[in-house]
Design a protein around this motif. Sequence first.
Motif, short mmCIF file in Angstrom:
data_model
loop_
_atom_site.label_atom_id
_atom_site.label_comp_id
_atom_site.label_asym_id
_atom_site.label_seq_id
_atom_site.Cartn_x
_atom_site.Cartn_y
_atom_site.Cartn_z
N LYS A 191 33.08 28.06 -9.52
CA LYS A 191 31.69 28.51 -9.60
C LYS A 191 31.42 28.92 -11.03
CE LYS A 191 28.56 31.57 -7.12
NZ LYS A 191 28.46 32.53 -6.02
N LEU A 192 30.43 28.28 -11.60
CA LEU A 192 30.08 28.61 -12.98
C LEU A 192 28.96 29.64 -13.01
CD1 LEU A 192 30.62 27.86 -15.97
CD2 LEU A 192 28.76 26.20 -15.77
N MET A 193 29.16 30.66 -13.86
CA MET A 193 28.16 31.71 -14.00
C MET A 193 27.72 31.76 -15.46
SD MET A 193 28.61 33.09 -10.88
CE MET A 193 28.19 34.83 -10.77
N LYS A 194 26.45 32.08 -15.66
CA LYS A 194 25.95 32.23 -17.03
C LYS A 194 25.41 33.64 -17.18
CE LYS A 194 23.06 29.89 -20.44
NZ LYS A 194 22.45 31.07 -21.07
N ARG A 195 25.66 34.23 -18.33
CA ARG A 195 25.24 35.61 -18.52
C ARG A 195 23.76 35.73 -18.86
NH1 ARG A 195 28.47 40.15 -21.99
NH2 ARG A 195 27.22 41.92 -21.31
N ALA A 196 23.07 36.56 -18.11
CA ALA A 196 21.66 36.87 -18.33
C ALA A 196 21.38 38.08 -17.47
CB ALA A 196 20.78 35.70 -17.90
N ASN A 197 21.45 39.27 -18.03
CA ASN A 197 21.40 40.50 -17.24
C ASN A 197 22.49 40.47 -16.18
OD1 ASN A 197 19.08 41.54 -18.55
ND2 ASN A 197 17.81 40.19 -17.32
N GLY A 198 23.69 40.36 -16.59
CA GLY A 198 24.80 40.18 -15.65
C GLY A 198 25.03 38.69 -15.47
N TYR A 199 26.13 38.32 -14.82
CA TYR A 199 26.41 36.89 -14.64
C TYR A 199 25.71 36.35 -13.41
CZ TYR A 199 29.77 36.92 -18.43
OH TYR A 199 30.34 37.00 -19.67
N LYS A 200 24.98 35.25 -13.59
CA LYS A 200 24.25 34.61 -12.50
C LYS A 200 24.78 33.20 -12.28
CE LYS A 200 21.40 38.08 -12.29
NZ LYS A 200 20.35 38.25 -13.30
N PRO A 201 24.80 32.74 -11.02
CA PRO A 201 25.26 31.37 -10.74
C PRO A 201 24.52 30.36 -11.60
CG PRO A 201 24.90 32.56 -8.70
CD PRO A 201 24.39 33.45 -9.80
N PHE A 202 25.23 29.39 -12.11
CA PHE A 202 24.62 28.41 -12.99
C PHE A 202 25.18 27.01 -12.71
CE2 PHE A 202 24.47 26.04 -17.02
CZ PHE A 202 23.12 26.16 -17.33
N SER B 146 23.44 27.04 -24.98
CA SER B 146 24.30 28.04 -25.60
C SER B 146 24.30 29.30 -24.75
CB SER B 146 23.78 28.40 -27.00
OG SER B 146 23.92 27.30 -27.85
N GLY B 147 25.43 30.00 -24.79
CA GLY B 147 25.45 31.25 -24.05
C GLY B 147 26.85 31.69 -23.70
N GLU B 148 26.90 32.78 -22.93
CA GLU B 148 28.17 33.31 -22.47
C GLU B 148 28.35 32.90 -21.02
OE1 GLU B 148 28.76 37.56 -23.44
OE2 GLU B 148 26.98 37.31 -24.70
N TYR B 149 29.50 32.32 -20.73
CA TYR B 149 29.75 31.80 -19.39
C TYR B 149 30.99 32.43 -18.78
CZ TYR B 149 26.40 28.09 -20.40
OH TYR B 149 25.25 27.39 -20.70
N LEU B 150 31.03 32.33 -17.46
CA LEU B 150 32.19 32.78 -16.71
C LEU B 150 32.49 31.70 -15.67
CD1 LEU B 150 34.24 34.70 -15.37
CD2 LEU B 150 32.32 35.92 -14.34
N LEU B 151 33.69 31.17 -15.70
CA LEU B 151 34.08 30.18 -14.70
C LEU B 151 35.00 30.86 -13.69
CD1 LEU B 151 33.88 27.14 -13.95
CD2 LEU B 151 36.11 26.90 -15.04
N LEU B 152 34.52 30.96 -12.46
CA LEU B 152 35.30 31.58 -11.39
C LEU B 152 36.09 30.51 -10.66
CD1 LEU B 152 32.47 33.81 -9.88
CD2 LEU B 152 34.38 34.61 -11.28
N LEU B 153 37.39 30.68 -10.55
CA LEU B 153 38.22 29.72 -9.85
C LEU B 153 38.93 30.44 -8.71
CD1 LEU B 153 39.67 28.14 -13.07
CD2 LEU B 153 38.07 27.04 -11.54
N ASN B 154 38.56 30.11 -7.52
CA ASN B 154 39.16 30.73 -6.34
C ASN B 154 40.08 29.73 -5.66
OD1 ASN B 154 38.27 33.35 -6.18
ND2 ASN B 154 37.23 33.08 -4.21
N TRP B 155 41.33 30.12 -5.53
CA TRP B 155 42.33 29.22 -4.96
C TRP B 155 42.67 29.63 -3.54
CZ3 TRP B 155 44.27 25.29 -8.21
CH2 TRP B 155 43.90 25.40 -9.56
N THR B 156 42.62 28.64 -2.65
CA THR B 156 42.86 28.89 -1.23
C THR B 156 44.08 28.10 -0.75
OG1 THR B 156 40.48 29.12 -0.90
CG2 THR B 156 41.78 28.63 1.04
N PHE B 157 45.00 28.79 -0.07
CA PHE B 157 46.14 28.10 0.56
C PHE B 157 45.94 28.22 2.07
CE2 PHE B 157 49.30 29.48 -3.05
CZ PHE B 157 48.60 28.70 -3.95
#
Length: 180
Positions: A75-86, A145-156
């Motif tokens: 899940k990719l998030m982009k920063r804009a008043n906190g991180y929002k899904p992008f 351009s911007g600040e991003y956060l890539l969330l990687l959730n791993w499921t077994f």
Amino acid sequence: MNIKLLSLGLFLFAIFLVGSEAPFVKMTNAKCLSYNKSWVQFHYCRLKAYSRNKTSLNVNATFLEPANNIHLRLKLMKRANGYKPFLWDYEFDACEFMRKRNQPVVKMVWNLIKDVSTVNHTCPYVGLQTVSDFHRIEVPLPMPSGEYLLLLNWTFDGKPQFATNVYFNFLEDVWVKSRT
Ligand SMILES: *[C@@H]1O[C@H](CO)[C@@H](O)[C@H](O)[C@H]1NC(C)=O
Ligand SMILES: *[C@@H]1O[C@H](CO)[C@@H](O)[C@H](O)[C@H]1NC(C)=O
Ligand SMILES: *[C@@H]1O[C@H](CO)[C@@H](O)[C@H](O)[C@H]1NC(C)=O
Ligand SMILES: *[C@@H]1O[C@H](CO)[C@@H](O)[C@H](O)[C@H]1NC(C)=O
Ligand SMILES: *[C@@H]1O[C@H](CO)[C@@H](O)[C@H](O)[C@H]1NC(C)=O
């Protein structure tokens, strides 16, 4: 272009990625979190700084039991008043990808990371898993351009086991210049 393919390309580009020789993307932080320490233990999860514009990702973890059924949600998030899904929120079967490797975009990115990690084989995964000093990056996709956060959730086996989250900055101007 197929959006799923694009997602997968971006994810792989960013996941281990995440080192960067190119000036347009720089990892700024990495966080690894185990939800089940009797299966996954992190020993090391850190960026190494080479210069103002260049960092590499280093991860060292142990899987205490074999993992045969692995799904990855990104899940990719982009920063804009906190991180929002992008743009991207996508889940796929990681074991199937490692078996087939038949998607050109993914394969291209895979070629960048296969030499710096121990994940270069098919499922199951057990024991020490590492990503060492990754800093080659060649497949940027156009993004603002911007600040991003890539969330990687791993499921077994259908249960969340750990997350590897990577923060990075992206500079569009530089990307455009370097491509024209
Ligand atoms: C945690 O890991 C163990 C294996 O070490 C597994 O048997 C168990 O099902 C896992 N628990 C959850 C909630 O995933
Ligand atoms: C991984 O971390 C463990 C615990 O810190 C250490 O003993 C081991 O040498 C590390 N292995 C690699 C390949 O970095
Ligand atoms: C680092 O990035 C900045 C901004 O993109 C650029 O002006 C500078 O020349 C870069 N420095 C190096 C050493 O690449
Ligand atoms: C692992 O990487 C090596 C070198 O890049 C390659 O020759 C080999 O086929 C890969 N192994 C698997 C199982 O993909
Ligand atoms: C990742 O998994 C954890 C634990 O189930 C959950 O709390 C979190 O919301 C998940 N994040 C994403 C982006 O799926």
